[in-house]
Design a protein around this motif. Sequence first.
Motif, short mmCIF file in Angstrom:
data_model
loop_
_atom_site.label_atom_id
_atom_site.label_comp_id
_atom_site.label_asym_id
_atom_site.label_seq_id
_atom_site.Cartn_x
_atom_site.Cartn_y
_atom_site.Cartn_z
N TYR A 1 0.84 -1.19 0.00
CA TYR A 1 0.00 0.00 0.00
C TYR A 1 0.88 1.25 0.00
O TYR A 1 1.91 1.29 0.69
CB TYR A 1 -0.92 0.07 1.23
CG TYR A 1 -1.55 1.44 1.39
CD1 TYR A 1 -2.62 1.82 0.59
CD2 TYR A 1 -1.04 2.38 2.29
CE1 TYR A 1 -3.18 3.09 0.68
CE2 TYR A 1 -1.58 3.66 2.39
CZ TYR A 1 -2.66 4.00 1.59
OH TYR A 1 -3.19 5.26 1.68
N ASN A 2 0.46 2.24 -0.75
CA ASN A 2 1.08 3.55 -0.69
C ASN A 2 0.01 4.57 -1.10
O ASN A 2 -0.73 4.33 -2.05
CB ASN A 2 2.30 3.65 -1.62
CG ASN A 2 3.16 4.86 -1.32
OD1 ASN A 2 2.75 6.01 -1.55
ND2 ASN A 2 4.36 4.62 -0.81
N LYS A 3 -0.07 5.65 -0.38
CA LYS A 3 -1.10 6.65 -0.67
C LYS A 3 -0.83 7.41 -1.96
O LYS A 3 -1.75 8.03 -2.52
CB LYS A 3 -1.23 7.63 0.48
CG LYS A 3 0.01 8.49 0.74
CD LYS A 3 -0.21 9.42 1.92
CE LYS A 3 1.02 10.28 2.18
NZ LYS A 3 0.82 11.19 3.35
N GLY B 1 -5.45 3.30 5.20
CA GLY B 1 -5.36 4.75 5.04
C GLY B 1 -6.60 5.34 4.39
O GLY B 1 -7.36 4.66 3.70
N ASP B 2 -6.80 6.64 4.61
CA ASP B 2 -7.94 7.34 4.01
C ASP B 2 -7.85 7.35 2.48
O ASP B 2 -6.77 7.49 1.92
CB ASP B 2 -7.97 8.79 4.51
CG ASP B 2 -8.26 8.89 6.00
OD1 ASP B 2 -8.88 7.95 6.54
OD2 ASP B 2 -7.86 9.89 6.62
N ALA C 1 -8.02 5.00 0.40
CA ALA C 1 -7.26 3.91 -0.22
C ALA C 1 -7.98 3.37 -1.46
O ALA C 1 -7.35 2.99 -2.45
CB ALA C 1 -7.04 2.78 0.79
N VAL D 1 -7.11 5.27 -4.58
CA VAL D 1 -5.81 4.89 -5.14
C VAL D 1 -5.96 3.58 -5.92
O VAL D 1 -5.47 3.44 -7.05
CB VAL D 1 -4.75 4.71 -4.02
CG1 VAL D 1 -3.41 4.27 -4.61
CG2 VAL D 1 -4.58 6.01 -3.24
#
Length: 221
Positions: A23-25, A51-52, A54, A57
């Motif tokens: 995961y990466n924002k 995360g918010d 997600a 993304v």
Amino acid sequence: MAKFSKIEVLQKMTSTGMVPVFYNKDVEVAKQVVKTCYAGGVRAFEFTNRGDFAHEVFDEVVKFAAKECPEMAMGVGSVVDPATASLYIQLGANFVVGPLFNPEISKVCNRRLIPYTPGCGSVSEIGFAQESGCDLCKVFPGDVLGPAFVKGLKAPMPWSKIMVTGGVKPTRENLEGWFKAGVTCVGMGSNLFPKDVIAAQEWSKITDLCKGALDIIKEIR
């Protein structure tokens, strides 16, 4: 709608033996990681629901993968409730993974013929998950339960297909321990994506790590 059928997704996981977990924002970073894993031979990729925003993304990455990585089955991980599963399935998730087993998620996934791989920490949990239609169950956390748990489970339930996540490393010793115990595939996160490598955007190093891990898996099977 999922790009690949349930059988096709499970075959990709089984044949390669490894599912990266990431995961990466930053959408662009996530795109590059998916592409570099694909170049290394990966064909099933788990995007972590963390995360918010997600899901926003994921929406962009799935569209990117459809064009740049045509044989990649994009899935979602860290799903604990049916509403989240439905959201990601609507965005094109090919499979759903969770840290726990929720039978309500099974209903959502089964309705759309999407593989659901729930996290299980006991033989009974795996049995209940299989009853609800889960073909591939996740042993989690792997670093706590260990290969001995998988071996012990497979003795009375040899039909079980297991993915292990947590404590998996791209080394021969680690992978050999899991596959000799009887796992079908492994989920690999932080050890496949060193923070310094991501920060420096040294994508070729991740490609090499993926290729190396997949080569090891192919040899030890």
